[in-house]
Scaffold this motif. Structure first.
Motif, PDB file in Angstrom:
ATOM      1  N   GLY A  87       0.815  -1.205   0.000  1.00  0.00           N
ATOM      2  CA  GLY A  87       0.000   0.000   0.000  1.00  0.00           C
ATOM      3  C   GLY A  87       0.842   1.245   0.000  1.00  0.00           C
ATOM      4  N   LEU A  88       0.188   2.352   0.307  1.00  0.00           N
ATOM      5  CA  LEU A  88       0.840   3.658   0.354  1.00  0.00           C
ATOM      6  C   LEU A  88       1.103   4.022   1.812  1.00  0.00           C
ATOM      7  CD1 LEU A  88       1.697   6.386  -0.930  1.00  0.00           C
ATOM      8  CD2 LEU A  88      -0.711   7.089  -0.722  1.00  0.00           C
ATOM      9  N   VAL A  89       2.323   4.438   2.092  1.00  0.00           N
ATOM     10  CA  VAL A  89       2.689   4.810   3.458  1.00  0.00           C
ATOM     11  C   VAL A  89       3.631   6.011   3.400  1.00  0.00           C
ATOM     12  CG1 VAL A  89       4.651   3.210   3.499  1.00  0.00           C
ATOM     13  CG2 VAL A  89       3.570   3.894   5.657  1.00  0.00           C
ATOM     14  N   GLN A  90       3.588   6.829   4.427  1.00  0.00           N
ATOM     15  CA  GLN A  90       4.469   7.983   4.492  1.00  0.00           C
ATOM     16  C   GLN A  90       5.873   7.576   4.914  1.00  0.00           C
ATOM     17  OE1 GLN A  90       2.626  10.872   7.098  1.00  0.00           O
ATOM     18  NE2 GLN A  90       1.337  11.652   5.452  1.00  0.00           N
ATOM     19  N   PRO A  91       6.852   8.354   4.525  1.00  0.00           N
ATOM     20  CA  PRO A  91       8.224   8.069   4.996  1.00  0.00           C
ATOM     21  C   PRO A  91       8.265   7.972   6.515  1.00  0.00           C
ATOM     22  CG  PRO A  91       8.268   9.723   3.280  1.00  0.00           C
ATOM     23  CD  PRO A  91       6.817   9.499   3.598  1.00  0.00           C
ATOM     24  N   GLY A  92       9.008   6.963   6.982  1.00  0.00           N
ATOM     25  CA  GLY A  92       9.088   6.697   8.410  1.00  0.00           C
ATOM     26  C   GLY A  92       8.034   5.746   8.918  1.00  0.00           C
ATOM     27  N   GLY A  93       7.072   5.426   8.080  1.00  0.00           N
ATOM     28  CA  GLY A  93       5.998   4.533   8.477  1.00  0.00           C
ATOM     29  C   GLY A  93       6.372   3.072   8.368  1.00  0.00           C
ATOM     30  N   SER A  94       5.384   2.219   8.627  1.00  0.00           N
ATOM     31  CA  SER A  94       5.598   0.774   8.636  1.00  0.00           C
ATOM     32  C   SER A  94       4.523   0.068   7.819  1.00  0.00           C
ATOM     33  CB  SER A  94       5.552   0.232  10.070  1.00  0.00           C
ATOM     34  OG  SER A  94       6.568   0.796  10.860  1.00  0.00           O
ATOM     35  N   LEU A  95       4.903  -1.070   7.288  1.00  0.00           N
ATOM     36  CA  LEU A  95       3.981  -1.986   6.623  1.00  0.00           C
ATOM     37  C   LEU A  95       4.410  -3.405   6.944  1.00  0.00           C
ATOM     38  CD1 LEU A  95       3.463  -0.590   2.985  1.00  0.00           C
ATOM     39  CD2 LEU A  95       1.738  -0.718   4.791  1.00  0.00           C
ATOM     40  N   ARG A  96       3.446  -4.305   6.903  1.00  0.00           N
ATOM     41  CA  ARG A  96       3.742  -5.719   7.081  1.00  0.00           C
ATOM     42  C   ARG A  96       3.186  -6.475   5.883  1.00  0.00           C
ATOM     43  NH1 ARG A  96       1.163 -10.278  11.004  1.00  0.00           N
ATOM     44  NH2 ARG A  96       3.070 -11.447  11.531  1.00  0.00           N
ATOM     45  N   LEU A  97       4.093  -7.097   5.143  1.00  0.00           N
ATOM     46  CA  LEU A  97       3.692  -7.920   4.014  1.00  0.00           C
ATOM     47  C   LEU A  97       3.536  -9.366   4.465  1.00  0.00           C
ATOM     48  CD1 LEU A  97       6.070  -6.589   1.200  1.00  0.00           C
ATOM     49  CD2 LEU A  97       3.854  -5.693   1.947  1.00  0.00           C
ATOM     50  N   SER A  98       2.564 -10.042   3.847  1.00  0.00           N
ATOM     51  CA  SER A  98       2.361 -11.466   4.110  1.00  0.00           C
ATOM     52  C   SER A  98       2.380 -12.213   2.783  1.00  0.00           C
ATOM     53  CB  SER A  98       1.015 -11.707   4.795  1.00  0.00           C
ATOM     54  OG  SER A  98       0.941 -11.055   6.037  1.00  0.00           O
ATOM     55  N   CYS A  99       2.826 -13.454   2.852  1.00  0.00           N
ATOM     56  CA  CYS A  99       2.834 -14.317   1.681  1.00  0.00           C
ATOM     57  C   CYS A  99       2.330 -15.688   2.110  1.00  0.00           C
ATOM     58  CB  CYS A  99       4.228 -14.416   1.091  1.00  0.00           C
ATOM     59  SG  CYS A  99       4.385 -15.647  -0.236  1.00  0.00           S
ATOM     60  N   ALA A 100       1.153 -16.040   1.626  1.00  0.00           N
ATOM     61  CA  ALA A 100       0.564 -17.323   1.958  1.00  0.00           C
ATOM     62  C   ALA A 100       0.859 -18.313   0.844  1.00  0.00           C
ATOM     63  CB  ALA A 100      -0.938 -17.177   2.152  1.00  0.00           C
ATOM     64  N   ALA A 101       1.444 -19.441   1.208  1.00  0.00           N
ATOM     65  CA  ALA A 101       1.814 -20.465   0.242  1.00  0.00           C
ATOM     66  C   ALA A 101       0.853 -21.635   0.325  1.00  0.00           C
ATOM     67  CB  ALA A 101       3.234 -20.951   0.513  1.00  0.00           C
ATOM     68  N   SER A 102       0.401 -22.070  -0.815  1.00  0.00           N
ATOM     69  CA  SER A 102      -0.449 -23.257  -0.857  1.00  0.00           C
ATOM     70  C   SER A 102       0.146 -24.230  -1.853  1.00  0.00           C
ATOM     71  CB  SER A 102      -1.876 -22.881  -1.264  1.00  0.00           C
ATOM     72  OG  SER A 102      -1.894 -22.297  -2.557  1.00  0.00           O
ATOM     73  N   GLY A 103      -0.117 -25.493  -1.597  1.00  0.00           N
ATOM     74  CA  GLY A 103       0.404 -26.507  -2.501  1.00  0.00           C
ATOM     75  C   GLY A 103       1.792 -26.999  -2.161  1.00  0.00           C
ATOM     76  N   ILE A 104       2.495 -26.305  -1.268  1.00  0.00           N
ATOM     77  CA  ILE A 104       3.821 -26.761  -0.822  1.00  0.00           C
ATOM     78  C   ILE A 104       3.593 -27.739   0.318  1.00  0.00           C
ATOM     79  CG2 ILE A 104       5.999 -26.095   0.244  1.00  0.00           C
ATOM     80  CD1 ILE A 104       5.770 -23.424  -1.155  1.00  0.00           C
ATOM     81  N   ILE A 105       4.005 -28.958   0.139  1.00  0.00           N
ATOM     82  CA  ILE A 105       3.622 -29.991   1.089  1.00  0.00           C
ATOM     83  C   ILE A 105       4.598 -30.178   2.224  1.00  0.00           C
ATOM     84  CG2 ILE A 105       2.293 -31.218  -0.647  1.00  0.00           C
ATOM     85  CD1 ILE A 105       4.635 -33.152  -0.945  1.00  0.00           C
ATOM     86  N   ASP A 106       5.691 -29.470   2.196  1.00  0.00           N
ATOM     87  CA  ASP A 106       6.587 -29.533   3.332  1.00  0.00           C
ATOM     88  C   ASP A 106       7.176 -28.154   3.582  1.00  0.00           C
ATOM     89  OD1 ASP A 106       8.566 -30.783   0.905  1.00  0.00           O
ATOM     90  OD2 ASP A 106       9.422 -29.194   2.132  1.00  0.00           O
ATOM     91  N   ASN A 107       7.875 -28.002   4.681  1.00  0.00           N
ATOM     92  CA  ASN A 107       8.437 -26.711   5.075  1.00  0.00           C
ATOM     93  C   ASN A 107       9.912 -26.611   4.744  1.00  0.00           C
ATOM     94  OD1 ASN A 107       5.994 -25.722   6.251  1.00  0.00           O
ATOM     95  ND2 ASN A 107       6.344 -27.074   7.984  1.00  0.00           N
ATOM     96  N   GLY A 108      10.357 -27.391   3.780  1.00  0.00           N
ATOM     97  CA  GLY A 108      11.774 -27.397   3.458  1.00  0.00           C
ATOM     98  C   GLY A 108      12.204 -26.330   2.468  1.00  0.00           C
ATOM     99  N   TYR A 109      11.329 -25.368   2.220  1.00  0.00           N
ATOM    100  CA  TYR A 109      11.635 -24.318   1.266  1.00  0.00           C
ATOM    101  C   TYR A 109      12.285 -23.128   1.956  1.00  0.00           C
ATOM    102  CZ  TYR A 109       8.959 -26.449  -2.518  1.00  0.00           C
ATOM    103  OH  TYR A 109       8.515 -27.285  -3.507  1.00  0.00           O
ATOM    104  N   THR A 110      13.243 -22.542   1.277  1.00  0.00           N
ATOM    105  CA  THR A 110      13.744 -21.228   1.665  1.00  0.00           C
ATOM    106  C   THR A 110      12.798 -20.191   1.067  1.00  0.00           C
ATOM    107  OG1 THR A 110      16.063 -21.841   1.890  1.00  0.00           O
ATOM    108  CG2 THR A 110      15.606 -19.552   1.337  1.00  0.00           C
ATOM    109  N   MET A 111      12.322 -19.280   1.919  1.00  0.00           N
ATOM    110  CA  MET A 111      11.375 -18.265   1.481  1.00  0.00           C
ATOM    111  C   MET A 111      12.079 -16.912   1.425  1.00  0.00           C
ATOM    112  SD  MET A 111       8.665 -20.107   1.208  1.00  0.00           S
ATOM    113  CE  MET A 111       7.391 -18.858   0.976  1.00  0.00           C
ATOM    114  N   GLY A 112      11.667 -16.105   0.471  1.00  0.00           N
ATOM    115  CA  GLY A 112      12.323 -14.813   0.342  1.00  0.00           C
ATOM    116  C   GLY A 112      11.396 -13.748  -0.177  1.00  0.00           C
ATOM    117  N   TRP A 113      11.832 -12.511   0.037  1.00  0.00           N
ATOM    118  CA  TRP A 113      11.181 -11.350  -0.537  1.00  0.00           C
ATOM    119  C   TRP A 113      12.172 -10.646  -1.451  1.00  0.00           C
ATOM    120  CZ3 TRP A 113       6.100 -10.250  -0.084  1.00  0.00           C
ATOM    121  CH2 TRP A 113       5.394 -10.850   0.953  1.00  0.00           C
ATOM    122  N   TYR A 114      11.695 -10.316  -2.636  1.00  0.00           N
ATOM    123  CA  TYR A 114      12.465  -9.548  -3.600  1.00  0.00           C
ATOM    124  C   TYR A 114      11.663  -8.303  -3.952  1.00  0.00           C
ATOM    125  CZ  TYR A 114      15.415 -13.665  -4.298  1.00  0.00           C
ATOM    126  OH  TYR A 114      16.282 -14.714  -4.115  1.00  0.00           O
TER     127      TYR A 114
END
Length: 120
Positions: free
Chosen positions: A10-37
């Motif tokens: 979204g839109l935020v002013q300088p100095g503000g905060s945001l929290r991004l979420s990424c929900a994964a489906s179809g991955i059957i185990d937790n052996g993945y390295t997750m990242g944000w680009y």
């Protein structure tokens, strides 16, 4: 079929905060390295932060100390808490899931991206 769905941009002013979420489906185990680009207009896509299945994290220098990546394996969700946001953080943020080593597994997935705009 594996899907990664980002939310929280979204839109935020300088100095503000945001929290991004990424929900994964179809991955059957937790052996993945997750990242944000992220990719800003006219610039190449760059790594922001990554977290291994064991919780080891690494951050790009421009965001170190301001951003925090975390994951909830029970929910197959990865988060990016972004504090002290700057205009130069403006970009489309993408979630990534890699089954390491990707060169051998061939398993690498991307979300559709979420826009983060830092502006007054």
């Amino acid at each position: 079929q594996v899907q990664l769905v980002e939310s929280g941009g979204g839109l935020v002013q300088p100095g503000g905060s945001l929290r991004l979420s990424c929900a994964a489906s179809g991955i059957i185990d937790n052996g993945y390295t997750m990242g944000w680009y992220r990719q800003a207009p006219g610039k190449q896509c760059e790594l922001v932060a990554r977290i291994t299945s064991g919780g080891i994290t690494n951050y790009a220098e421009p965001v170190r100390g301001r951003f925090t990546i975390s994951r909830d394996n029970a929910k197959n969700t990865v988060y990016l808490q972004m504090n002290s946001l700057k205009p130069e953080d403006t970009a489309v943020y993408y979630c990534n899931a890699d089954r390491i080593p990707v060169a051998i597994t061939g398993l690498s997935y991307w979300g559709q991206g979420t826009q983060v705009t830092v502006s007054s």
